[in-house]
Design a protein around this motif. Structure first.
Motif, short mmCIF file in Angstrom:
data_model
loop_
_atom_site.label_atom_id
_atom_site.label_comp_id
_atom_site.label_asym_id
_atom_site.label_seq_id
_atom_site.Cartn_x
_atom_site.Cartn_y
_atom_site.Cartn_z
N THR A 1 0.85 -1.19 0.00
CA THR A 1 0.00 0.00 0.00
C THR A 1 0.88 1.24 0.00
N VAL A 2 0.64 2.11 -0.96
CA VAL A 2 1.47 3.30 -1.14
C VAL A 2 0.69 4.54 -0.71
N SER A 3 1.34 5.40 0.04
CA SER A 3 0.76 6.68 0.41
C SER A 3 1.77 7.79 0.12
N GLY A 4 1.25 8.99 -0.10
CA GLY A 4 2.12 10.12 -0.39
C GLY A 4 2.54 10.23 -1.83
N GLY A 5 2.03 9.37 -2.68
CA GLY A 5 2.35 9.41 -4.11
C GLY A 5 1.54 8.38 -4.85
N SER A 6 1.23 8.67 -6.10
CA SER A 6 0.40 7.76 -6.89
C SER A 6 1.24 6.73 -7.64
N ILE A 7 0.77 5.50 -7.68
CA ILE A 7 1.50 4.46 -8.41
C ILE A 7 1.36 4.63 -9.93
N THR A 8 0.54 5.57 -10.35
CA THR A 8 0.43 5.85 -11.78
C THR A 8 1.23 7.08 -12.19
N ALA A 9 1.90 7.69 -11.24
CA ALA A 9 2.67 8.90 -11.55
C ALA A 9 3.86 8.59 -12.45
N ASN A 10 4.04 9.44 -13.49
CA ASN A 10 5.19 9.31 -14.38
C ASN A 10 6.47 9.52 -13.58
N TYR A 11 7.48 8.84 -13.78
CA TYR A 11 7.73 7.66 -14.60
C TYR A 11 8.30 6.58 -13.67
N TYR A 12 7.61 6.38 -12.55
CA TYR A 12 8.13 5.47 -11.54
C TYR A 12 7.78 4.01 -11.81
N TYR A 13 8.61 3.15 -11.21
CA TYR A 13 8.40 1.71 -11.26
C TYR A 13 8.27 1.22 -9.83
N TRP A 14 7.44 0.23 -9.62
CA TRP A 14 7.13 -0.25 -8.28
C TRP A 14 7.52 -1.72 -8.20
N SER A 15 8.50 -1.98 -7.35
CA SER A 15 9.18 -3.27 -7.36
C SER A 15 8.87 -4.13 -6.13
N TRP A 16 9.12 -5.41 -6.33
CA TRP A 16 9.19 -6.37 -5.23
C TRP A 16 10.61 -6.92 -5.19
N ILE A 17 11.16 -6.96 -4.00
CA ILE A 17 12.53 -7.39 -3.76
C ILE A 17 12.50 -8.28 -2.52
N ARG A 18 13.32 -9.31 -2.51
CA ARG A 18 13.33 -10.17 -1.33
C ARG A 18 14.77 -10.46 -0.90
N GLN A 19 14.88 -10.85 0.37
CA GLN A 19 16.18 -11.21 0.91
C GLN A 19 16.05 -12.48 1.74
N PRO A 20 16.48 -13.61 1.19
CA PRO A 20 16.47 -14.86 1.96
C PRO A 20 17.46 -14.77 3.12
N PRO A 21 17.29 -15.55 4.15
CA PRO A 21 18.20 -15.49 5.29
C PRO A 21 19.64 -15.78 4.87
N GLY A 22 20.54 -14.91 5.26
CA GLY A 22 21.95 -15.08 4.98
C GLY A 22 22.36 -14.79 3.56
N LYS A 23 21.45 -14.26 2.74
CA LYS A 23 21.75 -13.98 1.34
C LYS A 23 21.50 -12.51 1.01
N GLY A 24 21.85 -12.14 -0.21
CA GLY A 24 21.66 -10.76 -0.63
C GLY A 24 20.27 -10.47 -1.14
N LEU A 25 20.07 -9.23 -1.54
CA LEU A 25 18.79 -8.81 -2.08
C LEU A 25 18.59 -9.38 -3.48
N GLU A 26 17.35 -9.78 -3.75
CA GLU A 26 16.99 -10.32 -5.06
C GLU A 26 15.80 -9.54 -5.61
N TRP A 27 16.00 -8.90 -6.75
CA TRP A 27 14.90 -8.21 -7.41
C TRP A 27 13.99 -9.24 -8.07
N MET A 28 12.69 -9.15 -7.79
CA MET A 28 11.76 -10.14 -8.30
C MET A 28 11.00 -9.65 -9.53
N GLY A 29 10.64 -8.38 -9.52
CA GLY A 29 9.87 -7.85 -10.63
C GLY A 29 9.33 -6.48 -10.28
N ALA A 30 8.67 -5.86 -11.27
CA ALA A 30 8.15 -4.53 -11.07
C ALA A 30 6.94 -4.28 -11.96
#
Length: 120
Positions: A23-52
Motif C-alpha cells: 500500500t502506497v501513500s504520499g504518491g500515486s502508483i500511476t505517476a510518471n515515470y516510476y516503477y514499483w518493485s518487489w525485492i526479497r532477501q532470503p536469510p543469509g543472502k543478498g537482495l533479489e529483485w523479483m519484478g516490477a
C-alpha cells in the motif's frame, strides 16, 4: 513523503501461492515515470529483485522467477500486489516493496519489509 507498507500472511505452506500487497501513500502508483518493485532477501543472502510494475501498468519480471511470479495493481486503492506460486522453503525471505526511479534502477523509497516463511 512517499510511504510503502507490505501486508500479507507470514506463513505459507509449500506448493501454495504467496500473496503480498504493498500500500502506497504520499504518491500515486500511476505517476510518471516510476516503477514499483518487489525485492526479497532470503536469510543469509543478498537482495533479489523479483519484478516490477510500471506507472503505465506494464510488468517486468526476473527471468529466474518469471514462470511463478505475477505483479498487478489496484489504482483505486493505490496498491500493487505480488503473487508467487508453487512456493518452497527456498522462498522463505523478507519481502520488500519499493519505488524505483527507473526500470531496474535504484530505489528511493522502501517498505519496512515483511517476513514470509514457507513451511508445513
Amino acid at each position: 513523503q512517499v510511504q510503502l507498507q507490505e501486508s500479507g500472511p507470514g506463513l505459507v505452506k509449500p506448493s501454495q501461492t504467496l500473496s503480498l500487497t504493498c500500500t502506497v501513500s504520499g504518491g500515486s502508483i500511476t505517476a510518471n515515470y516510476y516503477y514499483w518493485s518487489w525485492i526479497r532477501q532470503p536469510p543469509g543472502k543478498g537482495l533479489e529483485w523479483m519484478g516490477a510494475i510500471a506507472y503505465s501498468g506494464s510488468t517486468y519480471y526476473s527471468p529466474s522467477l518469471k514462470s511463478r511470479t505475477s505483479i498487478s495493481r489496484d489504482t483505486s486503492k493505490n496498491q500493487f500486489t505480488l503473487q508467487l506460486s508453487s512456493v518452497t522453503p527456498e522462498d522463505t525471505a523478507v519481502y520488500y516493496c519499493a519505488r524505483d526511479l527507473t526500470k531496474g534502477g535504484a530505489s528511493d523509497y522502501w517498505g519496512q519489509g515483511t517476513q514470509v516463511t514457507v513451511s508445513s
